[in-house]
Design a protein around this motif. Structure first.
Motif, PDB file in Angstrom:
ATOM      1  N   GLN A   1       0.772  -1.230  -0.080  1.00 48.28           N
ATOM      2  CA  GLN A   1      -0.183  -0.004   0.119  1.00 48.28           C
ATOM      3  C   GLN A   1       0.982   1.182   0.003  1.00 48.28           C
ATOM      4  O   GLN A   1       1.899   1.373   0.821  1.00 48.28           O
ATOM      5  CB  GLN A   1      -0.795   0.119   1.454  1.00 48.28           C
ATOM      6  CG  GLN A   1      -2.081  -0.905   1.283  1.00 48.28           C
ATOM      7  CD  GLN A   1      -3.433  -0.332   0.595  1.00 48.28           C
ATOM      8  OE1 GLN A   1      -3.878   0.609   0.785  1.00 48.28           O
ATOM      9  NE2 GLN A   1      -3.396  -0.863  -0.786  1.00 48.28           N
ATOM     10  N   PRO A   2       0.547   2.195  -1.078  1.00 44.19           N
ATOM     11  CA  PRO A   2       1.359   3.447  -0.791  1.00 44.19           C
ATOM     12  C   PRO A   2       0.851   4.213   0.233  1.00 44.19           C
ATOM     13  O   PRO A   2       0.089   4.156   1.079  1.00 44.19           O
ATOM     14  CB  PRO A   2       0.960   4.032  -2.145  1.00 44.19           C
ATOM     15  CG  PRO A   2      -0.360   3.555  -2.481  1.00 44.19           C
ATOM     16  CD  PRO A   2      -0.540   2.149  -1.917  1.00 44.19           C
ATOM     17  N   ASP A   3       1.803   5.500   0.542  1.00 43.24           N
ATOM     18  CA  ASP A   3       1.446   6.204   1.703  1.00 43.24           C
ATOM     19  C   ASP A   3       0.064   6.815   1.530  1.00 43.24           C
ATOM     20  O   ASP A   3      -0.170   7.119   0.372  1.00 43.24           O
ATOM     21  CB  ASP A   3       2.637   7.258   2.108  1.00 43.24           C
ATOM     22  CG  ASP A   3       2.903   8.095   0.783  1.00 43.24           C
ATOM     23  OD1 ASP A   3       2.181   9.072   0.658  1.00 43.24           O
ATOM     24  OD2 ASP A   3       4.001   7.814  -0.094  1.00 43.24           O
ATOM     25  N   PRO A   4      -0.438   7.538   2.614  1.00 48.72           N
ATOM     26  CA  PRO A   4      -1.826   8.274   2.149  1.00 48.72           C
ATOM     27  C   PRO A   4      -1.858   9.167   1.252  1.00 48.72           C
ATOM     28  O   PRO A   4      -2.653   9.263   0.648  1.00 48.72           O
ATOM     29  CB  PRO A   4      -2.065   8.499   3.684  1.00 48.72           C
ATOM     30  CG  PRO A   4      -1.334   7.801   4.372  1.00 48.72           C
ATOM     31  CD  PRO A   4      -0.105   7.477   3.752  1.00 48.72           C
ATOM     32  N   THR A   5      -0.673  10.047   1.168  1.00 45.36           N
ATOM     33  CA  THR A   5      -0.786  11.045   0.234  1.00 45.36           C
ATOM     34  C   THR A   5      -0.729  10.713  -1.483  1.00 45.36           C
ATOM     35  O   THR A   5      -0.972  11.469  -2.157  1.00 45.36           O
ATOM     36  CB  THR A   5       0.592  12.044   0.305  1.00 45.36           C
ATOM     37  OG1 THR A   5       1.714  11.210   0.344  1.00 45.36           O
ATOM     38  CG2 THR A   5       0.565  12.757   2.034  1.00 45.36           C
ATOM     39  N   ARG A   6      -0.067   9.268  -1.538  1.00 47.47           N
ATOM     40  CA  ARG A   6      -0.187   8.937  -2.950  1.00 47.47           C
ATOM     41  C   ARG A   6      -1.203   7.930  -3.173  1.00 47.47           C
ATOM     42  O   ARG A   6      -0.980   7.256  -4.297  1.00 47.47           O
ATOM     43  CB  ARG A   6       1.126   8.463  -3.005  1.00 47.47           C
ATOM     44  CG  ARG A   6       2.334   9.401  -2.979  1.00 47.47           C
ATOM     45  CD  ARG A   6       3.809   8.671  -3.060  1.00 47.47           C
ATOM     46  NE  ARG A   6       3.768   8.074  -4.354  1.00 47.47           N
ATOM     47  CZ  ARG A   6       3.930   6.839  -4.517  1.00 47.47           C
ATOM     48  NH1 ARG A   6       4.008   5.836  -3.543  1.00 47.47           N
ATOM     49  NH2 ARG A   6       4.082   6.423  -5.815  1.00 47.47           N
ATOM     50  N   ARG A   7      -1.985   7.598  -2.360  1.00 47.21           N
ATOM     51  CA  ARG A   7      -2.921   6.386  -2.157  1.00 47.21           C
ATOM     52  C   ARG A   7      -3.903   6.193  -3.510  1.00 47.21           C
ATOM     53  O   ARG A   7      -4.058   5.577  -4.108  1.00 47.21           O
ATOM     54  CB  ARG A   7      -3.591   6.278  -1.101  1.00 47.21           C
ATOM     55  CG  ARG A   7      -4.528   4.970  -0.976  1.00 47.21           C
ATOM     56  CD  ARG A   7      -5.195   4.888   0.391  1.00 47.21           C
ATOM     57  NE  ARG A   7      -5.685   3.765   0.821  1.00 47.21           N
ATOM     58  CZ  ARG A   7      -6.420   3.142   1.712  1.00 47.21           C
ATOM     59  NH1 ARG A   7      -6.641   4.085   2.628  1.00 47.21           N
ATOM     60  NH2 ARG A   7      -7.159   2.206   1.596  1.00 47.21           N
ATOM     61  N   PHE A   8      -4.353   7.475  -3.757  1.00 46.97           N
ATOM     62  CA  PHE A   8      -5.266   7.760  -4.896  1.00 46.97           C
ATOM     63  C   PHE A   8      -4.781   8.235  -6.176  1.00 46.97           C
ATOM     64  O   PHE A   8      -5.407   8.161  -7.269  1.00 46.97           O
ATOM     65  CB  PHE A   8      -6.406   8.559  -4.569  1.00 46.97           C
ATOM     66  CG  PHE A   8      -7.206   8.137  -3.306  1.00 46.97           C
ATOM     67  CD1 PHE A   8      -7.930   6.930  -3.371  1.00 46.97           C
ATOM     68  CD2 PHE A   8      -7.064   8.806  -2.291  1.00 46.97           C
ATOM     69  CE1 PHE A   8      -8.678   6.400  -2.340  1.00 46.97           C
ATOM     70  CE2 PHE A   8      -7.621   8.060  -0.998  1.00 46.97           C
ATOM     71  CZ  PHE A   8      -8.687   7.065  -1.139  1.00 46.97           C
ATOM     72  N   SER A   9      -3.506   8.904  -6.080  1.00 42.71           N
ATOM     73  CA  SER A   9      -2.972   9.323  -7.268  1.00 42.71           C
ATOM     74  C   SER A   9      -1.699   8.584  -7.842  1.00 42.71           C
ATOM     75  O   SER A   9      -1.332   8.627  -8.997  1.00 42.71           O
ATOM     76  CB  SER A   9      -2.213  10.587  -7.008  1.00 42.71           C
ATOM     77  OG  SER A   9      -1.420  10.510  -5.856  1.00 42.71           O
TER      78      SER A   9
END
Length: 224
Positions: free
Chosen positions: A146-154
């Motif tokens: 899982q990517p970090d929260p700031t990159r999760r949707f991008s």
């Protein structure tokens, strides 16, 4: 981070509703550029090692995937695994890369209803079911990546799926805010949520599948 580089190519911007949406075009991910250059025997060894690693994850989780274990499962020397992937992180990254390209090939150019040729709502239903079960099969791997929260949707891998869902929705609901609706639908396919519902709440996959189909019907207004 393991997930970085899973899909290295930038995706094109979301298409306008007037543009064709059914033209199969496999998105470039990870090491896909390198694979056509492999010798036939090297390509077979790579596929064999990835299949062995996938079996180990299914049986023992991500913790069971070591270079030694993969070599033993595939029936090759440990040096072969190191030469092909470099280290354990490289192996796990290649697994995610392989999984992403396989799914993309299926929904962009595979047989219907997941691939082109079926009505868009049927493709949307099939897409969610495919993502649900493939995520469940590799849940530990996907959670670890899982990517970090700031990159999760991008992150490009998430954008690839979002783009596909948006294009299908534009065929079904041309006047709706399909970009935002796609985000709503994709939220129900999040690996962390699937982990919570199946492992922590004890929900069977069949219930999640029915939930996805019901959600698609309600969002698109196509339920009977």
């Amino acid at each position: 981070m393991l997930y970085a580089g899973f899909m290295s190519a930038d995706l094109p911007p979301l298409p306008n509703s007037e543009e064709p949406v059914d033209t199969p075009q496999l998105l470039t991910v990870g090491s896909a550029v390198d694979e056509p250059c492999l010798r036939a025997d090297a390509a077979r060894n790579r596929a064999r090692l990835l299949e062995a690693a996938t079996r180990l994850i299914a049986e023992h989780g991500v913790a069971g995937v070591t270079m030694e274990a993969v070599a033993a499962e595939a029936g090759v020397g440990k040096g072969t695994v190191f030469r092909r992937f470099g280290d354990r992180t490289g192996l796990l990254t290649a697994l995610l890369d392989h999984s992403a390209r396989t799914l993309q090939a299926d929904f962009l150019g595979g047989p219907p209803p997941l691939g082109p040729g079926a009505p868009p709502v049927e493709r949307l239903r099939a897409f969610g079911v495919a993502v649900l079960y493939r995520t469940a099969e590799q849940l530990d791997l996907r959670l670890a990546a899982q990517p970090d929260p700031t990159r999760r949707f991008s992150h490009p891998s998430v954008r690839a799926l979002h783009t596909h869902v948006t294009m299908l929705l534009r065929q079904i609901l041309p006047d709706a805010d399909c970009d935002l609706l796609a985000q709503t639908l994709m939220a129900s396919l999040d690996p962390a949520l699937i982990n919570h519902l199946t492992r922590q709440c004890g929900m069977p996959m069949e219930r999640l599948e029915k939930g996805w189909l019901a959600l698609v019907d309600r969002v698109t207004g196509t339920g009977v």
